[in-house]
Scaffold this motif. Structure first.
Motif, mmCIF file in Angstrom:
data_model
loop_
_atom_site.group_PDB
_atom_site.id
_atom_site.type_symbol
_atom_site.label_atom_id
_atom_site.label_comp_id
_atom_site.label_asym_id
_atom_site.label_seq_id
_atom_site.Cartn_x
_atom_site.Cartn_y
_atom_site.Cartn_z
ATOM 1 N N ASP A 79 0.858 -1.181 0.000
ATOM 2 C CA ASP A 79 0.000 0.000 0.000
ATOM 3 C C ASP A 79 0.892 1.227 0.000
ATOM 4 O O ASP A 79 2.115 1.126 0.083
ATOM 5 N N LEU A 80 0.287 2.402 -0.097
ATOM 6 C CA LEU A 80 1.051 3.644 -0.060
ATOM 7 C C LEU A 80 1.661 3.812 1.327
ATOM 8 O O LEU A 80 0.988 3.587 2.330
ATOM 9 N N GLY A 84 1.946 0.640 4.118
ATOM 10 C CA GLY A 84 3.033 0.553 3.164
ATOM 11 C C GLY A 84 4.381 0.274 3.801
ATOM 12 O O GLY A 84 4.464 -0.114 4.966
ATOM 13 N N ALA A 85 5.435 0.475 3.016
ATOM 14 C CA ALA A 85 6.792 0.229 3.474
ATOM 15 C C ALA A 85 7.711 1.273 2.856
ATOM 16 O O ALA A 85 7.385 1.862 1.833
ATOM 17 N N ARG A 111 -8.667 8.968 -1.821
ATOM 18 C CA ARG A 111 -10.052 9.456 -1.720
ATOM 19 C C ARG A 111 -11.038 8.339 -1.388
ATOM 20 O O ARG A 111 -12.027 8.565 -0.704
ATOM 21 N N ILE A 112 -10.778 7.133 -1.913
ATOM 22 C CA ILE A 112 -11.648 6.001 -1.577
ATOM 23 C C ILE A 112 -11.067 5.254 -0.379
ATOM 24 O O ILE A 112 -11.786 4.618 0.384
ATOM 25 N N GLY A 113 -9.737 5.357 -0.223
ATOM 26 C CA GLY A 113 -9.105 4.719 0.932
ATOM 27 C C GLY A 113 -8.814 3.249 0.723
ATOM 28 O O GLY A 113 -9.070 2.433 1.607
ATOM 29 N N ARG A 114 -8.325 2.890 -0.453
ATOM 30 C CA ARG A 114 -7.960 1.492 -0.732
ATOM 31 C C ARG A 114 -6.585 1.446 -1.365
ATOM 32 O O ARG A 114 -6.121 2.434 -1.934
ATOM 33 N N ARG A 115 -5.977 0.239 -1.334
ATOM 34 C CA ARG A 115 -4.678 0.054 -1.963
ATOM 35 C C ARG A 115 -4.800 0.326 -3.463
ATOM 36 O O ARG A 115 -5.849 0.055 -4.060
ATOM 37 N N PRO A 116 -3.722 0.823 -4.115
ATOM 38 C CA PRO A 116 -3.794 1.086 -5.553
ATOM 39 C C PRO A 116 -4.311 -0.126 -6.342
ATOM 40 O O PRO A 116 -5.102 0.029 -7.276
#
Ligand SMILES: Nc1nc2c(ncn2[C@@H]2O[C@H](COP(=O)(O)OP(=O)(O)OP(=O)(O)O)[C@@H](O)[C@H]2O)c(=O)[nH]1
Ligand SMILES: [Mg+2]
Length: 619
Positions: free
Chosen positions: A175-176, A201-202, A394-399
């Protein structure tokens, strides 16, 4: 994985952290002198069979709830500490409420100081704790009686923490990267170091990072987790990150978030959210000043709902107006406190960190699906559209999840390059483009088409959407585009009955006039003021040639005249204008513009007073 302590002042949180980890986290002289925790404390906890745990020890004093909040945000597990001799106290309840609002995923209750309480009393307190945690995030937590002084029950506490840690599903790694900063300092030889709990994320060494909302750029020099150098820090880790290219003085700690440069994080002063106030909290109107706590950010805010104030006990969609920008993501939990009396009054979940305007309405409903919120965003964005890159926040999910979401929604959206548009908006735009072209044909029947640029500026949506619509219309065979001009398929300028008759009349007149065509004014007197448009159209069709700005010759006359000139100048003859006039047989009024036309075309070349033949004409 992060474990955060919680509980009333002096109930023994720091003593328990020390019994569990061997680390005394109360390091400040003032903490030692007053015997209370003031700043957040951190210690690693290694338990057999459990993933590595980072402990965040928070203060219990009511004056430091803000600090507790900064520490409690992002924790996976809570260790609620209740001193058996005192039982449930005000900050026990407030911290519990905060853990519930922040959506902590599990935990353990330590009934500590068991050495100073009778077993009967301990049972009463345990019952009291049970009812306090009922219905909340710690409802199913184990309650362990223990003492930091005698060590009694510490092993049982460790076992309970291990079970709680294993019960929590691991967070997704891809994730980000985001880490709210909770401390920043400079270390001799290393430079600026920021610490925090990695929320998602990392991050690895040498990566380029940004400190938001300030936007300060830096590079990761190296990374540590609980004092040990690591190549990378990932979600759920306590991290200390050394940064090159930034001064400690440039970093404001509260609310600063470390992210990777280029990721789509934005800071915003307006958020959409679903909010709920705790039972017994005051009603919050749109003018009520509240404190807003998200991550380590802590700032003034106002909450605006549709149709009046927010009442306790109902979850309601709102817009939050902040005194300063925060970095937020849909799905982030936050807490709301009243300023005076200082108390936790509610909290909620961000549902849109980046509304398009300060006046954006709250979403129409709480608990919307990702699909629903994407549809709302696209409808709101209209012809401007939105970038696909903004959706992970904006949606709050992983790319990767956003890619799937967009792919699933392909019937309700149109993708043009990096932008997404509502499918209905795209359809309407297509119709508008078509209507604009039709109108142009009606208003300018003698024009071959409408410049694409004119369509772009009259349709008032993102230029790329207009271009995409035009491309679709061309593909569907509804319009044609040539030389930057769009026209309805099958459109012929001047093709209407009335126009055809008029243009035929003009052409006939000019053909009849041969080498002595009437001037523009004379034509206008007979054929109407707009004869110029007809002439232009006939030129485009190749029936006429504009020999001079006010002389139009029929193509046939020009061809004949040119042949006559070529014959006259054949064999390298050099003739003056008067000599040519004799050959051609027209007055200077017609001859001179024609000869100048021949010069421009390269048919003739000027030589002294006369003319010779130019380069041979193109076939
Ligand atoms: N008898 C007894 N005393 C304890 C125990 N645990 C802590 N204490 C004492 O209780 C007091 C407060 O302990 P802390 O660990 O500082 O309490 P805290 O919850 O961290 O306090 P704040 O961080 O200020 O909220 C200290 O004097 C400790 O020695 C225990 O298990 N038994
Ligand atoms: Mg303490």
């Amino acid at each position: 994985m992060i474990l955060g302590t919680a509980g009333h002042v002096d109930h023994g949180k720091t003593a328990l952290v020390r019994a569990l980890t061997g680390v005394d986290t109360d390091r400040l002289p003032e903490e030692k002198r007053r015997g209370i925790t003031i700043e957040l404390g951190f210690a690693p906890l290694v338990l057999d069979g459990a993933p590595p745990i980072g402990v965040v020890d928070v203060p219990g004093h009511e004056a430091f709830v803000r600090t507790m909040l900064a520490g409690a945000t992002g924790v996976d597990l809570a260790l609620l500490v209740v001193a058996t001799d005192e039982g449930v106290m005000p900050q026990t309840r407030e911290h519990l409420a905060i853990l519930n609002l922040l959506g902590v995923r599990g935990g353990v209750v330590a009934l500590t100081k068991s050495d100073v309480a009778e077993p009967d009393w301990a049972q009463l307190v345990e019952d009291e704790v049970r009812s306090a945690i009922a219905g909340g995030a710690l409802e199913r937590a184990e309650i362990v009686r223990c003492s930091a002084v005698t060590g009694d029950g510490i092993d049982r506490l460790k076992a309970a923490i291990t079970r709680a840690a294993l019960a929590i599903p691991a967070r997704d790694a891809d994730d980000l990267f985001r880490m709210p900063v909770d401390r920043a300092f400079s270390v001799k030889g290393t430079g600026t170091v920021v610490t925090g709990t990695v929320w998602s994320g990392a991050l690895g060494a040498d990566e380029l990072v940004q400190l938001l909302p300030a936007g300060t750029e830096a590079r990761v020099r190296n990374l540590e987790q609980h004092g040990a150098a690591v190549p990378e820090v990932g979600v759920g880790a306590r991290a200390a990150i050394a940064l090159a290219g930034v001064d400690r003085a440039e970093i404001g700690v509260r609310g600063t978030v470390l992210v990777r440069t280029g990721d789509p994080w934005v800071s915003s002063r307006v958020l959409r959210a679903d909010v709920a106030l705790l039972d017994g909290a005051p009603v919050v109107g749109s003018r009520t000043r509240v404190r807003f706590h998200l991550g380590t950010a802590d700032l003034g805010a106002r909450i605006v709902a549709v149709g009046g104030p927010v009442h306790p006990g109902v979850r309601i969609p709102v817009r939050i107006m902040l005194d300063a920008p925060v970095v937020a993501r849909a799905g982030d939990r936050f807490v709301i406190r009243s300023a005076s009396p200082a108390a936790t009054i509610g909290g909620g979940i961000v549902t849109d960190p980046e509304p398009p305007s300060r006046r954006a309405k709250p979403w129409p409903a709480t608990t919307a699906t990702d699909e629903q919120r994407l549809a709302w965003m696209l409808a709101e964005a209209g012809g401007k559209g939105l970038t696909a890159g903004s959706l992970p926040t904006r949606i709050g999910r992983r790319p990767a999840d956003i890619d799937l979401l967009v792919a699933r929604a392909k019937r309700t959206l149109v993708r043009v390059g990096a932008r997404l548009f509502d499918a209905d908006v795209a359809k309407t735009t297509e119709l508008k483009c078509l209507a604009t072209i039709r109108l142009a044909h009606e208003q300018h029947p003698l024009e071959p088409g409408l410049p694409v640029q004119a369509i772009r500026s009259s349709v008032h949506v993102a230029a790329e959407l207009v271009d995409a619509c035009i491309a679709r219309l061309v593909e569907a065979g509804k319009i044609t585009v040539a030389g930057g001009l769009a026209a309805r398929a099958g459109w012929t300028a001047g093709g209407g009955d009335a126009d055809s008759q008029r243009s035929a009349a003009v052409l006939a007149a000019l053909k009849a006039a041969g080498p002595r065509p009437p001037s523009l004014d004379e034509l206008a007197a007979t054929h109407g003021k707009d004869v110029f448009a007809i002439l232009k159209m006939l030129v485009r069709r190749g029936d006429l040639i504009a020999v001079a700005s006010d002389r139009y010759f029929s193509r046939e006359s020009v061809d004949q005249l040119v042949s006559t000139v070529e014959v006259a100048l054949a064999g390298g003859a050099e003739l003056t204008a008067s000599q040519l006039r004799e050959a051609i047989g027209v007055t200077r009024k017609y001859l001179i513009p024609f000869l100048e036309y021949c010069d421009r075309q390269g048919i003739t070349l000027r030589k002294g007073d006369g003319r010779v033949l130019g380069a041979p004409r193109k076939p």
